[in-house]
Write an enzyme that holds these catalytic residues in place. Sequence first.
Site, mmCIF file in Angstrom:
data_model
loop_
_atom_site.group_PDB
_atom_site.id
_atom_site.type_symbol
_atom_site.label_atom_id
_atom_site.label_comp_id
_atom_site.label_asym_id
_atom_site.label_seq_id
_atom_site.Cartn_x
_atom_site.Cartn_y
_atom_site.Cartn_z
ATOM 1 N N HIS A 167 0.853 -1.185 0.000
ATOM 2 C CA HIS A 167 0.000 0.000 0.000
ATOM 3 C C HIS A 167 0.891 1.238 0.000
ATOM 4 O O HIS A 167 2.042 1.191 0.456
ATOM 5 C CB HIS A 167 -0.902 0.010 1.229
ATOM 6 C CG HIS A 167 -1.997 -1.011 1.185
ATOM 7 N ND1 HIS A 167 -3.157 -0.859 1.901
ATOM 8 C CD2 HIS A 167 -2.119 -2.180 0.511
ATOM 9 C CE1 HIS A 167 -3.946 -1.896 1.682
ATOM 10 N NE2 HIS A 167 -3.335 -2.721 0.839
ATOM 11 N N GLU A 179 1.066 3.916 1.790
ATOM 12 C CA GLU A 179 1.616 4.338 3.077
ATOM 13 C C GLU A 179 2.783 3.455 3.489
ATOM 14 O O GLU A 179 3.804 3.953 3.971
ATOM 15 C CB GLU A 179 0.533 4.288 4.171
ATOM 16 C CG GLU A 179 -0.609 5.260 3.957
ATOM 17 C CD GLU A 179 -1.769 4.664 3.157
ATOM 18 O OE1 GLU A 179 -2.881 5.197 3.267
ATOM 19 O OE2 GLU A 179 -1.565 3.679 2.407
ATOM 20 N N CYS A 236 -6.038 2.350 5.669
ATOM 21 C CA CYS A 236 -6.740 1.108 6.006
ATOM 22 C C CYS A 236 -6.192 0.580 7.338
ATOM 23 O O CYS A 236 -5.192 1.095 7.848
ATOM 24 C CB CYS A 236 -6.541 0.084 4.896
ATOM 25 S SG CYS A 236 -4.873 -0.647 4.875
ATOM 26 N N CYS A 272 -2.415 -0.296 7.206
ATOM 27 C CA CYS A 272 -1.575 0.902 7.160
ATOM 28 C C CYS A 272 -1.595 1.640 8.490
ATOM 29 O O CYS A 272 -0.566 2.167 8.917
ATOM 30 C CB CYS A 272 -2.004 1.804 6.011
ATOM 31 S SG CYS A 272 -1.654 1.057 4.396
#
Length: 155
Positions: free
Chosen positions: A52, A54, A82, A85
């Site tokens: 992801h 991040e 999310c 993250c």
Amino acid sequence: MTPEYFIRKVIVSAQENVRRGGGPFAALVVHHGEILALGTNRVTTDNDPTAHAEIVAIREACRQLGHFQLTGCDLYTSCEPCPMCLGAIYWARPARVFYAATRYEAARAGFDDAFIYEELTRPGPERRIPLIHVPDETAWMPFQAWLDHPDRKPY
């Protein structure tokens, strides 16, 4: 530079990532007003469910800083993080997190993580992917080794 400036940069980066075949997410780590790292969603391009934006940005920023924490840094992300993250963010310990789109906006585009939040409220064995505890009398041994290690780096 203002938060709006960095938010606009991550939104543009997320759009560019879509054009390159990636997901619609981007993140920046900023230290003292300077961009330390840019991460874009690489889940499908790298076949890595943890890639992801991040996480990618945090990994690069930590490499740049030579440290596993983002003390004094701000994280800017194109969308509300999310649960995965969020966990990484809390372990990395930046000063602040700024985000543009909400998780509800992401859900409208097919990126709905509500089920993960719901799963976390259920007991482990009752989850979609059951979490099963296997007690073992030696389970504490790695922690004891950690506590006994003279050069451990607490985090």
